[in-house]
Structure formats: C-alpha cells, structure tokens
Design a protein around this motif. Structure first.
Motif: not given
Length: 345
Positions: A150-155, A180-185, A196-200
């Motif tokens: 449920f996420a996309t790469l924005s940058v 988003m739970f966690g760091n988006d970067t 670590a990957l965030p969670e959506c």
C-alpha cells in the motif's frame, strides 16, 4: 759482499714462513653468504661473496683469493633489500606500511561506503614484486529497495545503474486512506542493505458527532479515512471553542473535538473598557453580548491614591464575572468622574 749461498738460504726461509700462513674464516656481512665457508683457507684458495635472496648489491658478487700474507682483502660488499613498486595510495581507502622493501608487508583498509576487493595485505617478495595483485576499494551498493504494501516510491534516483550507493536514500508515500508508521525515508547502509521499511496501514475514523448548538460537515461517503476533514460551525450567539477544521489522524481519531459555547449577556449597561488593546464603549462594542472567550479589562478606582487600574473579565460559556472593584455610575450622577477618566496608577 753477501755470498750467493746466504742469499739463497734467506730466500728459502722467507718462502717457507710465508707459505705456512693461512687465511681465517671470512667476516660475516649482513644479508650475504660465503662459498665455500670454512674456518681457514690455504693461500690461493678462492671464496665468493653473494647477496642472499631478496637482497642486491650494486657491484654484484665479490670473488677473493687467499693471499700469501694470510689476510683477506678489504670487502666493500653491501647487500640492500629489494624495493617493490610504490603502493602507498589506495583510492577511497588507506595503506598501512613502514617501507616497501623486502620482506615487509603492507595492509589495506577502505573508507566507509567502500569494500576491499582483493587481499587485505601483500608482501614484498625476493624478486621485488608484490606477493599478490594490489586490491581496490569498490563502492558498496544496495539493490533496488522493496516497496511496502500500500505504498509507492515518491523519490528514488539510483546512482549506479539500477543500484544505489552508500547513503543514497529512497522516499515512500502511502496510498490514499493509509497512514505511514515508521520513517518515510530509508537509507543505503555501509552493509549493502536498506534501513527499516515503513508500514502503510488503512486507518478509519468514526463519524464526528454534531456539537450542541452547532453543526458539522464531512464528506458524504460510507466511511471516513486518514486525512479526511470535517468542518464545524455554531448557531447564532454561540462561539466555536476549538478549530473550525479537524482531520482524521493516523491513530484513528479526530485531531480535535470543537464545541459551541454560549455568549454572555452583560449585566453592565455603560462602561468604557479595554478590548484587544483599545478603549471601547462596552454598550456599543458588545450590544449583542460577548462571545465565549472574549476578554475585556474594566477600570477601577484606587481612592487612597486617587488613580485608576484595570482588572480582567472573560466570557466563559455564557458566564462572565464583573470585577467587584468596578462601579457603574447612574446617568443621573453626572458629577461623578468615571474610573476610565482618572489617571492610571
């Protein structure tokens, strides 16, 4: 005149004395060998000095013959270690060494973000060559980052083909209705992996309740999700306590819960007060009453010092307490001076 016989006899004795002298064991020279090596040598015997493997002399080997005197000639042989090619620079890394001479070794390390492609150390060999090929510091790379559900790469801008270099980053965005739970970067680490990957997660908020004496507007749909907004308003004579607009948060609740507070009816008919830093007439500014939260300052007299001071009063949900020190004069008492006209203390 010496007789020929005497001369012959003396020559024989001299020859016999010289013939009896032998040469001693030759001196030891650093990093050299002697062939043959014995404790003594007869006149006429030869020895050869040569440098040990890994060492060289400008003049090469030295050959000596034991003379009749029994004393070896002066030996100037100097054996020096072979020198390997210069290897003191390692791009994106460091080289630790004392010298590049045989039989020394040198070691290599790489800076953060690079790994050693090759051996950790090499040794200068007898031939004056390095024991192995010199290493290089290659950049550490991370593969394309996995994308959370449920996420996309924005940058995301890979630096090396499809791969990323150490400290490169990637930024994610969640799909609508998801928080988003966690760091988006995330960042490419020195170990070649991503942080670590965030969670959506899908987030819903309950429908906001209508406040007493007011109303609330929100999107007309079956459910309200993360970042959906609602707006509040109040009926006439009521004031909104809280923000006009609220938002559905990632915790599944609303950012605020505004309410409608009643206005205040003023028990004072005539007075000059301070409102928002300005002197105003109470009966004109608040002829329809004071809204919840409005604050004014009433003038009071200090009879002993014959000066004036102010005390605050605030409308709180339909109630306002007039300062006890304030005195409202009747219109008939025209000779009395209002406290607002008295010099301040």
């Amino acid at each position: 005149m010496i007789s020929p016989a005497l001369i012959l006899f003396l020559s024989f004795l001299c020859h016999a004395a010289i013939a009896g002298r032998t040469c001693p064991r030759p001196d030891d020279l650093p990093f050299s060998t002697v062939v043959p090596l014995k404790t003594s040598y007869e006149p006429g015997e030869q020895i050869v000095y040569s440098c040990q493997p890994g060492y060289v002399s400008r003049g090469g080997m030295r050959r000596f013959t034991c003379p009749l005197t029994g004393m070896w000639p002066i030996n100037t042989l100097k054996c020096t270690p072979r020198v390997c090619p210069f290897a003191g620079i390692l791009e994106n890394g460091a080289v630790r060494y004392t010298t590049f001479e045989y039989p020394n070794a040198i070691s290599f390390t790489c800076n953060h973000g690079f790994y050693l492609n090759g051996t950790k150390s090499v040794t200068c060999t007898e031939e004056g060559k390095w024991s192995q090929e010199l290493p290089v510091c290659a950049p550490i790379t991370c593969p394309p980052p996995p994308v959370p559900n449920f996420a996309t790469l924005s940058v995301y801008k890979p630096s090396l083909g499809n791969n990323s270099l150490y400290r490169d980053t990637a930024v994610f965005e969640c799909l609508p209705h998801h928080a988003m739970f966690g760091n988006d970067t995330i960042t490419c680490t020195a170990y070649g992996n991503w942080t670590a990957l965030p969670e959506c997660r899908e987030v819903k908020c309950p429908f906001p309740a209508r406040p007493d004496n007011g109303f609330v507007n929100y999107p007309a749909k079956q459910a309200l999700y993360y970042k959906d907004k609602a707006t509040y308003g109040c009926h006439e004579t009521y004031a909104l306590d809280g923000p006009e607009e609220v938002e559905c948060t990632k915790q599944g609740n609303w950012s605020a819960h505004p309410s409608c507070k009643a206005s205040c009816k003023l028990p004072v008919k005539k007075a000059t007060v301070i409102y928002q830093g300005e002197r105003v007439k109470l009966q004109e500014k608040f002829k329809n009453g004071m809204l919840h939260g409005d604050k004014v300052s009433f003038f009071c007299k200090n009879k002993e010092k014959k000066c004036s001071y102010t005390e605050d009063a605030q409308c709180i949900d339909g109630t306002i307490e007039i300062p006890k020190c304030f005195k409202e004069h009747s219109t008939l008492a025209f000779w009395k001076t209002d406290a607002s006209d008295v010099k301040p203390c």
